[in-house]
Scaffold this motif. Structure first.
Motif, PDB file in Angstrom:
ATOM      1  N   GLY A  29       0.834  -1.195   0.000  1.00 57.85           N
ATOM      2  CA  GLY A  29       0.000   0.000   0.000  1.00 57.85           C
ATOM      3  C   GLY A  29       0.869   1.245   0.000  1.00 57.85           C
ATOM      4  O   GLY A  29       1.760   1.389   0.827  1.00 57.85           O
ATOM      5  N   GLN A  30       0.655   2.132  -0.923  1.00 55.21           N
ATOM      6  CA  GLN A  30       1.436   3.359  -1.055  1.00 55.21           C
ATOM      7  C   GLN A  30       0.686   4.300  -1.983  1.00 55.21           C
ATOM      8  O   GLN A  30      -0.320   3.928  -2.568  1.00 55.21           O
ATOM      9  N   HIS A  31       1.189   5.496  -2.136  1.00 57.23           N
ATOM     10  CA  HIS A  31       0.623   6.401  -3.128  1.00 57.23           C
ATOM     11  C   HIS A  31       1.341   6.155  -4.446  1.00 57.23           C
ATOM     12  O   HIS A  31       2.536   5.867  -4.465  1.00 57.23           O
ATOM     13  N   THR A  32       0.619   6.269  -5.525  1.00 57.99           N
ATOM     14  CA  THR A  32       1.209   6.070  -6.843  1.00 57.99           C
ATOM     15  C   THR A  32       1.678   7.419  -7.390  1.00 57.99           C
ATOM     16  O   THR A  32       1.346   8.475  -6.846  1.00 57.99           O
ATOM     17  N   GLU A  36      -3.013   8.746  -6.748  1.00 58.15           N
ATOM     18  CA  GLU A  36      -4.030   7.896  -6.126  1.00 58.15           C
ATOM     19  C   GLU A  36      -3.378   6.866  -5.210  1.00 58.15           C
ATOM     20  O   GLU A  36      -2.207   6.542  -5.355  1.00 58.15           O
ATOM     21  N   ARG A  37      -4.137   6.388  -4.282  1.00 58.01           N
ATOM     22  CA  ARG A  37      -3.662   5.350  -3.357  1.00 58.01           C
ATOM     23  C   ARG A  37      -3.571   4.037  -4.127  1.00 58.01           C
ATOM     24  O   ARG A  37      -4.485   3.683  -4.868  1.00 58.01           O
ATOM     25  N   PHE A  38      -2.466   3.314  -3.960  1.00 61.81           N
ATOM     26  CA  PHE A  38      -2.307   2.037  -4.642  1.00 61.81           C
ATOM     27  C   PHE A  38      -3.314   1.031  -4.098  1.00 61.81           C
ATOM     28  O   PHE A  38      -3.485   0.894  -2.896  1.00 61.81           O
ATOM     29  N   ASP A  39      -3.999   0.347  -5.017  1.00 66.80           N
ATOM     30  CA  ASP A  39      -4.975  -0.682  -4.659  1.00 66.80           C
ATOM     31  C   ASP A  39      -4.523  -1.996  -5.291  1.00 66.80           C
ATOM     32  O   ASP A  39      -4.605  -2.151  -6.511  1.00 66.80           O
ATOM     33  N   ASP A  73       1.144   4.517 -12.305  1.00 63.54           N
ATOM     34  CA  ASP A  73       2.352   4.656 -11.498  1.00 63.54           C
ATOM     35  C   ASP A  73       3.577   4.607 -12.407  1.00 63.54           C
ATOM     36  O   ASP A  73       3.468   4.254 -13.584  1.00 63.54           O
ATOM     37  N   SER A  86      -0.211  -4.704 -10.703  1.00 64.91           N
ATOM     38  CA  SER A  86      -0.832  -4.894  -9.398  1.00 64.91           C
ATOM     39  C   SER A  86      -0.959  -6.398  -9.146  1.00 64.91           C
ATOM     40  O   SER A  86      -0.910  -7.208 -10.080  1.00 64.91           O
TER      41      SER A  86
END
Length: 111
Positions: A29-32, A36-39, A73, A86
């Motif tokens: 989990g991190q920001h891309t 946006e937040r990584f899903d 990303d 992902s």
């Protein structure tokens, strides 16, 4: 009567470029780079240069499975790899156990 979602899903997009490389995956989990937040459950990917939002069809050369992902990303930063997928995208390709797989990718035209 067809729903808009079904009609959209069946629409074929024109391929604007393609190639082959190795692809890996990530799940943290991190920001891309897009903000946006990584899903890990979304069908997304990291690429070094393609514009954010670009759709890419990725095919596992080992088994022929394909998935369409959205670039959100930047990366990967390992030589020989052109995509970081992902976890969900890699699972659809059947490559979770391998970690790194040979792929063919097709960059799809924007509609």
């Amino acid at each position: 009567m067809k729903t808009a979602a079904k009609a959209k899903k069946k629409r074929k997009r024109r391929v604007v470029s393609s190639g082959s490389c190795s692809a890996s995956y990530y799940w943290q989990g991190q920001h891309t780079a897009s903000g946006e937040r990584f899903d890990p459950d979304a069908l997304t990917a990291a690429h070094r240069t393609l514009p954010m939002g670009t759709k890419v069809r990725v095919t596992n050369k080992n088994n022929g499975r394909s998935v369409t992902v959205r670039v959100n990303d930047r990366g990967p930063f390992v030589g020989g790899r052109c995509l970081d997928l992902s976890k969900a995208a890699m699972a659809k390709l059947g490559g979770i156990g391998s970690g790194v797989i040979p792929v063919r990718y097709e960059v799809l035209a924007r509609d």
